[in-house]
Design an enzyme around this catalytic site. Structure first.
Site, short mmCIF file in Angstrom:
data_model
loop_
_atom_site.label_atom_id
_atom_site.label_comp_id
_atom_site.label_asym_id
_atom_site.label_seq_id
_atom_site.Cartn_x
_atom_site.Cartn_y
_atom_site.Cartn_z
N GLU A 52 0.79 -1.24 0.00
CA GLU A 52 0.00 0.00 0.00
C GLU A 52 0.82 1.28 0.00
O GLU A 52 0.80 2.06 0.96
CB GLU A 52 -0.96 0.00 1.20
CG GLU A 52 -1.98 -1.12 1.16
CD GLU A 52 -3.10 -0.94 2.16
OE1 GLU A 52 -3.04 -0.02 2.99
OE2 GLU A 52 -4.06 -1.73 2.11
N GLU B 258 -5.53 -8.59 1.19
CA GLU B 258 -6.21 -8.16 2.41
C GLU B 258 -7.68 -7.94 2.11
O GLU B 258 -8.04 -7.51 1.00
CB GLU B 258 -5.64 -6.84 2.97
CG GLU B 258 -4.31 -6.97 3.64
CD GLU B 258 -3.79 -5.65 4.22
OE1 GLU B 258 -4.59 -4.80 4.66
OE2 GLU B 258 -2.56 -5.47 4.23
C1 BGP Z 1 -4.34 -1.71 5.41
C2 BGP Z 1 -3.00 -2.09 5.97
C3 BGP Z 1 -3.05 -3.01 7.13
C4 BGP Z 1 -4.23 -2.81 8.05
C5 BGP Z 1 -5.53 -2.59 7.31
C6 BGP Z 1 -6.68 -2.17 8.15
O1 BGP Z 1 -4.27 -0.41 4.94
O2 BGP Z 1 -2.21 -2.68 4.98
O3 BGP Z 1 -1.81 -2.95 7.77
O4 BGP Z 1 -4.00 -2.03 9.12
O5 BGP Z 1 -5.40 -1.66 6.28
O6 BGP Z 1 -6.61 -0.80 8.37
P1 BGP Z 1 -6.90 -0.14 9.76
O7 BGP Z 1 -6.00 -0.85 10.70
O8 BGP Z 1 -6.57 1.29 9.59
O9 BGP Z 1 -8.33 -0.39 10.03
#
Ligand code: BGP
Length: 467
Positions: free
Chosen positions: A165, A372
């Site tokens: 990301e 993810e």
């Molecule tokens: C993505 C990242 C993760 C994770 C996820 C959820 O952007 O790659 O590391 O954190 O999002 O986001 P958040 O934790 O802000 O809810």
């Protein structure tokens, strides 16, 4: 019959800073996040990853749970400063040993590792020496780190990705200022982003030169943008948003070049990205083997001549954030008919099918992993059981959306829900839970299987037939 191919990989994901803890254990160097998360006012209630969920010390117990879940693959990231405390040069053998033992433990249980080289925890030493991603020197440093990983783990690991990301760590690090190094300087950000693409290309080149037997990809946010109305102004604003959030990040790694119209706009407005001799060829000659897609939500976009800036909802109080806007370009607006999470993220499974379709249309039928996808929620505990039915519903609907994309011909090869276990959310603390496994912060970080654990176990066992 299942729409998922027989060799489809079912897994789950995490990232080093969010699970490991052991922030100064056994010779690990300081990362940018170790520093940043301790500065007042940067994270939700001052939460940090010093201990996280202590995966560094409990990885065997965690891998046993992965095996019980039936996971066929596990996506995790390596902490660069754990291997190279100063970013380059001297190697911390204890750090190598940790990942080596983790990999062996996974393989022992027939779980295929997928390594992310960079999930945001930069050696602070490199930030201090030359400004981290701002400087071209990072490209050599990253290549040295990547080569070290290939050399030590490449005999056992087939699936690799360079970056997680880029839009987030560059966008929030250099444009909104909510991540380290806390700058609000688009010119620096655009150039830093260029260095990420160069570092990716160099690491892909090294991967091939070293003849690692596997595939290497790049992981991006997949966030479809849709116009809030059919008006030409909203449609144009949406085109710009889609260009910035998607094409800017995907074109350089999948086509080896920037989207032409946006490149011209950026160079005219900010004079960057600056290309040194050889940059163009490097990008062109080193496109990745696959793309990793992280999908959580879509955004509705409108024409914007008033809103600048934004505020993130980091508390899980619905409506506590303010939508993002870049005056003169676009703004993100709420979908009046949308379903939203407590952190104001729109739940829209159809967007995943649509967005995969857009990727295939623009880049051809490339190999795809969904790296993810998940629901952040405060899970209730009822009669001692963690009841996360909303997560089951979310994941089921999104798995169906992936099935629909496969039926339309997309080459999706694996699925990694975020996250295997409850972990630290960068800016939202430990109360934004995503895992199949609950971690009790009041009971010595004890692990406990959630309702979704049994559900996902069945999904995997039936190759996605029983949802
Ligand atoms: C993505 C990242 C993760 C994770 C996820 C959820 O952007 O790659 O590391 O954190 O999002 O986001 P958040 O934790 O802000 O809810």
């Amino acid at each position: 019959m299942s729409v998922f191919p027989k060799d489809f990989l079912w897994g789950a994901a995490t990232a080093s800073y969010q699970v490991e803890g052991g922030h100064d254990a056994d010779g690990k160097g300081l990362s940018n996040w170790d520093l940043f998360s301790h500065l007042p006012g940067t994270t939700y209630q001052g939460t940090n990853g010093d201990v996280a969920v202590d995966h560094y010390h409990r990885f065997r117990e965690d891998v046993a749970l992965m095996a019980e879940l039936g996971m066929q693959t596990y996506r995790f990231s390596i902490s660069w400063p754990r291997l190279l405390p100063q970013g380059r040069g001297e190697v911390n053998e204890a750090g190598i040993r940790f990942y080596s033992e983790l990999i062996d433990e996974l393989l022992k249980h027939n779980i295929k590792p997928m390594i992310t080289l960079y999930h945001w925890d930069l050696p602070q030493a490199l930030q201090e020496q030359f400004g981290g991603w701002e400087s071209r020197e990072i490209v050599d440093a990253f290549d040295e780190y990547a080569r070290l990983c290939y050399q030590r783990f490449g005999d056992r690991v087939e699936l690799w990705s360079t970056f997680n990301e880029t839009i987030v760590f560059i966008g929030m690090g250099y444009i909104t200022g909510a991540h380290p190094p806390r700058l609000t300087d688009p010119k620096k950000g655009i150039q830093a982003c260029h260095h990420v693409f160069l570092a990716n290309a160099r690491a892909v080149k090294s991967f091939r030169e070293m003849r690692i037997d596997g595939q290497i990809g790049f992981v991006n946010v997949l966030q479809p943008n849709d116009p809030i109305s059919d008006s030409p102004q909203d449609r144009r604003a949406c085109e710009i948003a889609e260009g910035i959030f998607t094409h800017w990040l995907y074109d350089p790694v999948l086509k080896g070049e920037y989207p032409a119209e946006l490149l011209a706009m950026a160079q005219q407005a900010f004079g960057v990205p600056y290309f040194a001799p050889g940059d163009e060829e490097l990008l062109k000659q080193n496109i990745v083997d696959f793309i990793g897609l992280n999908y959580y939500k879509r955004e509705m976009v409108a024409h914007n001549d008033d809103v600048d800036g934004y505020a993130i909802n980091t508390s899980g109080q619905k409506g506590s954030g303010r939508e993002l806007g870049f005056k003169g370009l676009f703004k993100q607006v709420r979908n009046p008919n949308g379903v939203y999470t407590d952190w104001d993220w729109e739940v829209y499974p159809q967007g995943l099918t649509d967005a995969i379709g857009r990727i295939v249309k623009r880049y051809g039928n490339i190999p795809i992993y969904i790296t993810e996808n998940g629901l952040g929620a405060k899970d209730p505990i009822v009669d001692g059981e963690v009841r996360d039915q909303p997560r089951i519903d979310y994941l089921r609907d999104h798995i169906q959306a992936i099935g629909a994309a496969i039926e339309q011909g997309a080459d999706v090869r694996g699925y990694y829900p975020w996250s295997f276990i409850d972990l630290l959310s960068w800016l939202n603390g430990y109360q934004k839970q995503y895992g199949f496994v609950y971690v009790d912060h009041n009971d010595n970080l004890a692990r406990k299987k959630k309702q979704s654990f049994g559900w996902y176990q069945r999904v995997i066992a039936t190759n996605g037939e029983q949802l």
